[in-house]
Design an enzyme around this catalytic site. Sequence first.
Site, PDB file in Angstrom:
ATOM      1  N   ASN A   9       0.964  -1.237   0.096  1.00  0.00           N
ATOM      2  CA  ASN A   9       0.075  -0.033   0.091  1.00  0.00           C
ATOM      3  C   ASN A   9       0.983   1.366   0.268  1.00  0.00           C
ATOM      4  OD1 ASN A   9      -1.810   2.179   0.598  1.00  0.00           O
ATOM      5  ND2 ASN A   9      -2.720   0.997   2.418  1.00  0.00           N
ATOM      6  N   ARG A  97      -2.260  -1.847  -3.609  1.00  0.00           N
ATOM      7  CA  ARG A  97      -3.392  -0.714  -3.853  1.00  0.00           C
ATOM      8  C   ARG A  97      -3.020  -0.022  -4.862  1.00  0.00           C
ATOM      9  NH1 ARG A  97      -4.036   3.967   0.539  1.00  0.00           N
ATOM     10  NH2 ARG A  97      -5.778   5.108  -0.507  1.00  0.00           N
ATOM     11  N   HIS A 185     -10.940   5.691  -1.347  1.00  0.00           N
ATOM     12  CA  HIS A 185     -10.970   4.641   0.112  1.00  0.00           C
ATOM     13  C   HIS A 185     -11.692   3.263  -0.226  1.00  0.00           C
ATOM     14  CE1 HIS A 185     -10.093   8.759   2.027  1.00  0.00           C
ATOM     15  NE2 HIS A 185      -8.902   7.924   1.909  1.00  0.00           N
ATOM     16  N   ARG A 245      -6.353  19.102   2.641  1.00  0.00           N
ATOM     17  CA  ARG A 245      -6.890  19.212   1.307  1.00  0.00           C
ATOM     18  C   ARG A 245      -8.169  19.842   2.098  1.00  0.00           C
ATOM     19  NH1 ARG A 245      -6.701  13.159  -0.712  1.00  0.00           N
ATOM     20  NH2 ARG A 245      -5.110  12.702   0.866  1.00  0.00           N
ATOM     21  N   GLU A 383      -6.506  -2.164   4.930  1.00  0.00           N
ATOM     22  CA  GLU A 383      -6.615  -1.883   3.565  1.00  0.00           C
ATOM     23  C   GLU A 383      -5.631  -3.239   3.049  1.00  0.00           C
ATOM     24  OE1 GLU A 383      -5.502   1.901   3.665  1.00  0.00           O
ATOM     25  OE2 GLU A 383      -7.215   2.501   2.468  1.00  0.00           O
TER      26      GLU A 383
END
Length: 397
Positions: A9, A97, A185, A245, A383
Site C-alpha cells: 500500500n 493498492r 478509499h 486538502r 486495507e
Amino acid sequence: MQRLILAVNAGSSSIKFQAFAADHASLERRVAGQLDGIGSQPRLVIKTGAGDILKEQSFATGEIASVEAAEELIGIWLLGADGARAVGGPLDAVGHRVVHGGPEFAGPAAIDDGVLARITALTHLAPLHQPKNLAPIHAWRRRQPNLPQVACFDTAFHRGHGELADRFAIPDALYREGVRRYGFHGLSYEFIAQRLRDVAPEIADGRVIVAHLGNGCSLCAVKNGRSIDSTMSFTALDGIPMGTRPGAIDPGIVLYLLREKGMDAAAIERFLYHECGLKGLSGISNDVRVLEASADPMARLALDHFVYRIAKEMGALAAVLGGIDALVFTAGIGENGAALRREIVAAGAWLGLGLDDAANQARALDISGKGASARCLVIPTDEERMIARHTYATLWP
Ligand code: AMP
C-alpha cells in the site's frame, strides 16, 4: 492450498506492507511493516504478525528521498534471510493498492503487460498518486518477472454507483472521456462492509454511513454491503475537509486563484493538496492531536469546521440512503479521536445517533448510546488485508 502473499500500500509519503499466509478460508498475518516520513524523517518499523518488533530504523532525510527508494529497501529486506524467515518462505504473489481504476476496473485485476498499460494510461486522473502505486509493481516485475501480481483499485468498490450519483452536471462528452464521480478509499470501505458481516450482521445489509477519517477523509453511503455514493469524486480532493486538502470548494475559487493570484496549475495543485484543510484553516497543523492540544482559537475553529462539514455531508448521504441504521468510524482519526467522534455523533443526533460516553472513551466496537435508533461503531480498517484477500481470490479462485 496455502500461499504467501505480500500486500503493498504505497502512498505519497509512506509505504505500508503486510505479508500473509492465505488459503480459501483464512488469512494469517506473518509480517506488518511501514516506512513513513519519506522525504522528511523516514522511519521504518517491521513487526511480526503478533506485533513483536523485527526491525526499527530511522534515516536521514536524503537517505530515503522517494517512494522508489523506500520500496527498494523493503524489497531487499523481504528477499533477505530475515524477511524470508519472517514471511515463512518465498512469496507466491504480490497485491498492490492502486488508487485509480478509471471507469473500467470494477474489481481487482491480475497484472500483465496489457493491464499495466491500462493502469499507466489512467495516470492523468491521479497524477500525484498513480505513479507511487506503479513504482512497486515495476520493482517486483524487475526483481521476479514470474511472480504473479494483482492490482486492487481504490475506485472499484464504488463502480456500482448509479448513473445519477456518477455524473456531474456537465456536458456528456466530458463524462464519456472520464470526468465522473469515482470515489476513493474503496479498499477500506469494502473491508468495513465485509467486517460488518462478522461483528454486526444485523446491520450489514442495512443503510450505513462509513466515515474514513485519516490523513485523507471521506464518507461512504453503503447499502446492502455495497457503495451507493461517496463524498470523494473525480479526485481525492472532493467532499469533507482533510489534513491538508479543503474538501469541496466552489470551483470559482480556482478561477480566482488563476486570475487574481496568478497561480498556475502546478501551484494550485500544491495549494489544494498540501496547504488547505485542517492545516490551512488553522495555520497550525494537519494533525488532530496537535489541534486538540492547542489553545489557539484557530485550532478550535478548524476542528469545529471539520465536524460541521462532516455533519452536513452525513445529512446528504442519509438523504441518498433514505435514513441510516448505523454510522461506522474508521482510520486514524475515526479510530482514535474520541472527542471528535463525540462531536460528530452529537451533530447527527437528528439521525437517531447517540453515544455511550464510556464506550466511546474505551474505543469499544459498539459505542451506541442507550435508546439511540441508529447504531454507532468503531471498526479499525485494514486495507492490506483486503488487498491480500483480493489477490488470493483473483489468482486462485
Ligand atoms: P491515517 O491516515 O489513517 O494513518 O490517519 C492519520 C491521522 O490520524 C493523523 O493525521 C492524526 O490526525 C490522526 N490521529 C492519530 N491518532 C489520533 C488520536 N489519538 N486522536 C485524534 N487523531 C488522531
